[in-house]
Design a protein around this motif. Structure first.
Motif, short mmCIF file in Angstrom:
data_model
loop_
_atom_site.label_atom_id
_atom_site.label_comp_id
_atom_site.label_asym_id
_atom_site.label_seq_id
_atom_site.Cartn_x
_atom_site.Cartn_y
_atom_site.Cartn_z
N PHE A 63 36.58 41.96 48.83
CA PHE A 63 35.41 42.31 49.62
C PHE A 63 34.16 42.32 48.74
O PHE A 63 33.10 41.81 49.13
CB PHE A 63 35.61 43.68 50.28
N MET A 64 34.27 42.89 47.54
CA MET A 64 33.11 42.97 46.64
C MET A 64 32.69 41.59 46.14
O MET A 64 31.50 41.34 45.93
CB MET A 64 33.40 43.92 45.48
N ALA A 124 36.61 40.35 56.84
CA ALA A 124 35.26 40.70 56.41
C ALA A 124 34.29 39.86 57.22
O ALA A 124 34.50 38.64 57.39
CB ALA A 124 35.09 40.44 54.92
N THR A 125 33.25 40.50 57.75
CA THR A 125 32.29 39.81 58.62
C THR A 125 30.88 39.94 58.08
O THR A 125 30.39 41.05 57.87
CB THR A 125 32.35 40.40 60.05
N HIS A 126 30.24 38.80 57.86
CA HIS A 126 28.83 38.75 57.46
C HIS A 126 27.99 38.59 58.73
O HIS A 126 28.23 37.69 59.53
CB HIS A 126 28.62 37.57 56.50
N LEU A 156 39.06 35.92 56.28
CA LEU A 156 40.32 36.65 56.21
C LEU A 156 40.55 37.05 54.76
O LEU A 156 40.46 36.22 53.86
CB LEU A 156 41.46 35.75 56.70
N ILE A 157 40.78 38.33 54.54
CA ILE A 157 41.11 38.79 53.19
C ILE A 157 42.62 38.89 53.10
O ILE A 157 43.26 39.62 53.86
CB ILE A 157 40.42 40.14 52.88
N PHE A 214 33.84 45.39 57.04
CA PHE A 214 35.25 45.11 56.75
C PHE A 214 36.13 45.86 57.73
O PHE A 214 36.02 47.07 57.89
CB PHE A 214 35.58 45.52 55.31
N ASP A 215 37.01 45.12 58.39
CA ASP A 215 38.00 45.68 59.30
C ASP A 215 39.37 45.48 58.67
O ASP A 215 39.96 44.40 58.80
CB ASP A 215 37.90 44.99 60.66
#
Length: 198
Positions: free
Chosen positions: A80-81, A39-41, A60-61, A26-27
């Motif tokens: 994120f969770m 958030a990047t998977h 994008l969050i 997460f950035d």
């Protein structure tokens, strides 16, 4: 804007062998009008004898404008969770950019993300040997460390990522991500490279 050319197969996706590690990073955007909160998977594993880091998805969050209070931070942690749970990724395989003081990381530690990793991109370059390639050896033929080659940790990350890309070990780049990776200019100070600050 002309189409972005992503070299070295960086846009390709490959089928990683066996059971690759699944990661989630997460950035966060620390200020209104700053970077996007993404958030990047990713997956990390082997393909044709190489270790590969592959971007699987970026999300994008949403950041409610004007919400810089603690409630806002909990809202983005919850988003994120949700992604972590959907992808079934363990906390130990999650990380967050903690360069701006680690507030979000410490809140996550208390709020369902115990054991996730704070990643600090500030400060000096590390003593990590960055490559076995001859071009990154010193005059005695010994591998150079990041501290030998780069002014700070940010520059280290920029150039090590580029090195991975050039050797076919960074895959799944989106045009948006590739543009962000190319935004910073750099200069050479003495024998070390230095990326411009944001």
């Amino acid at each position: 804007t002309p189409p972005l050319i992503i070299k070295h197969g960086g846009r390709d996706k490959v089928k990683l062998e066996g059971d690759p590690h699944r990661l989630l990073g997460f950035d966060p955007a620390y200020t209104d009008g700053g970077d996007r909160a993404i958030a990047t998977h990713l997956q990390y594993g082997r393909f044709n004898g190489l270790w590969i880091l592959q971007v699987e998805e970026q999300r994008l969050i949403n950041r409610p404008r004007g919400r810089d209070d603690e409630d806002y931070h909990y809202l983005i942690l919850e988003e994120f969770m949700k992604m972590r749970d959907e992808l079934n990724i363990h906390n130990r395989n999650c990380g967050v950019d903690a360069s701006a003081g680690g507030l979000l990381w410490s809140m996550g530690e208390r709020y369902g993300l115990k054991g996730w990793h704070p990643c600090d991109f500030s400060g000096a370059a590390t003593d990590t040997i960055v490559s076995a390639s001859e071009e990154w050896e010193d005059d005695d033929g010994e591998p150079k460390t990041a501290r030998d080659m780069f002014f700070n940790r940010t520059t280290e990350l920029c150039f090590v990522s580029r090195h991975f890309l050039e050797h076919g070990q960074l895959k799944g780049l989106t045009p948006d991500l590739a543009r962000e990776m190319c935004l910073r200019e750099f200069e050479t100070t003495g024998r070390r490279k230095k990326a411009e600050s944001k």
